[in-house]
Design an enzyme around this catalytic site. Sequence first.
Site, PDB file in Angstrom:
ATOM      1  N   SER A 258     -23.097  -1.717   5.756  1.00 11.47           N
ATOM      2  CA  SER A 258     -24.441  -2.194   6.074  1.00 11.47           C
ATOM      3  C   SER A 258     -24.502  -3.702   5.884  1.00 11.47           C
ATOM      4  O   SER A 258     -23.533  -4.336   5.465  1.00 11.47           O
ATOM      5  CB  SER A 258     -25.460  -1.524   5.159  1.00 11.47           C
ATOM      6  OG  SER A 258     -25.362  -2.092   3.861  1.00 11.47           O
ATOM      7  N   LYS A 259     -25.649  -4.247   6.198  1.00  9.49           N
ATOM      8  CA  LYS A 259     -25.916  -5.688   6.078  1.00  9.49           C
ATOM      9  C   LYS A 259     -25.431  -6.276   4.748  1.00  9.49           C
ATOM     10  O   LYS A 259     -25.010  -7.416   4.689  1.00  9.49           O
ATOM     11  CB  LYS A 259     -27.430  -5.930   6.150  1.00  9.49           C
ATOM     12  CG  LYS A 259     -27.978  -5.910   7.545  1.00  9.49           C
ATOM     13  CD  LYS A 259     -28.157  -7.338   8.039  1.00  9.49           C
ATOM     14  CE  LYS A 259     -28.173  -7.438   9.550  1.00  9.49           C
ATOM     15  NZ  LYS A 259     -26.884  -7.201  10.189  1.00  9.49           N
TER      16      LYS A 259
END
Length: 491
Positions: A258-259
């Site tokens: 994820s980010k």
Amino acid sequence: MTTRVRYAPSPTGLQHIGGVRTALFNYFFAKSTGGRFILRVEDTDRERYSDESLQDLFDTMNWLGLDWDEGPEKGGAYGPYIQSERSEIYRRYAHKLVEKGYAYYCFCSEERLEALREEQKNSKSDHQGYDRHCRDLSPEEQNAKLKEFRDAGKEPVIRFKLPLSGATVMEDLLFGKITRKNSDISPDPVLLKSDGFPTYHLANVIDDHLMEITHILRAQEWIPTGPLHVLLYRAFGWEPPKYCHLPMVMGKDGQKLSKRHGSTSAREFRESGYLPEAIINYVTMVGWSYDDKTEFFTKEELEKVFSLEKINKAPGVFDYKKLDWFNGQYIRKLSPEDLAARLMPYLQKAGLCSDPATEKEKAILAGAVPLVRERLKKLSDISEMIRFLFKGVSVDDKTILIPKNGTPETTADILRWLAGYTEAFFDRSDEENEAVLRAEAEKRGVKIGDLLHPLRVAVTGTPVSPPIFETMRLIGKETSSERVRRAAGLF
Ligand code: GLU
Ligand code: ZN
């Protein structure tokens, strides 16, 4: 039997690098088996759909050179398949299921369903989801309601009649048998929505059948919907394709990528200057390997050697450092001309070169390529690396000119000496210059680095730059001398 596979993203956000991996696996599996690769846009969720995401999907496929093999005719070209253009087909099949008794109309209002959700939230009952209110309406009741709806210009939704007991098994090439109790599937999922669009389940199953998909290679997160899909195939009287769910892609900490870990969208990788060659190679190696040692594969090689058997069942780890390394390797494989052509757009975006570039700008870049190619991790690094070749440098804070062991006084003195020497510098070879600087350093009782540091900062504006002698030649005698003089003048 010819292999037929599809990549079937929903354009509801930017292409995730995990999606890119799914696309690559499908593409390479098709190619390596002499089969066909299909792109299918699953855009029936109109609330979450966006034009930007669709464009991003095309940009990504195009960037990676993942061409699909077929699709509906469109102005001389073909495809891809777009589900929102196929609504009529799904509607027809949904009604077929109603006729066969595998699905039914649900007339419940949004208010009723909302009230039901509230009630279930507040009570401790096990029963969650739709209460099958309309499942057993008599034919008379059903027809009366249908007429009422249609007179009002509305359509009821169509729900799937899930078996109330038993279990459904999905066979997966990688994960084996996956069994789910039918009572664990969310009750009677909607197949056709009141806006006439199908849900993901319906459209996905119908298309995989009609497009004669032989293998479904998709992310592991879709496993839970598999048994429902198997039931749908059965209701239609069709044979499901073979399933091969792909282990998830995670960060080094074992969490889903994820980010927090770094860039996740293909667009970010594209814009920051990862080469498609490097992305194709590295991303394919996340969860797949040919053997224990071979790391470099061109797209053409992967089209030959890819196989499902070598997919690793454990989650694939996405290692950003490794990708940077791959990217650097691929950058160094490019010819200087090719590299310069790929770098130019980044200089233009940074406002350092005009668009189209002038001959002079091209010549400067061509001269800089040999100096920077060893140090570039990604193409976008170029603008900071060689900004000083295009723009004047201004040293706002003169203390950055001072080497570690120096003082303002010693630095000022060194810069004055350098200013006097710069003209002569251009008449000598690098070896001669180095010898001169070394001798001068010795005379002053300092290291040669104590001379090179102020020189570098004066000429480039930064303490890290490509090799300084070559850089000065690139900038030229006049500008180099002027910059050193100006720096000396700061003290
Ligand atoms: N539209 C689904 C997605 O966004 C496709 C899942 C599948 O491949 O069946 O990933
Ligand atoms: Zn209902």
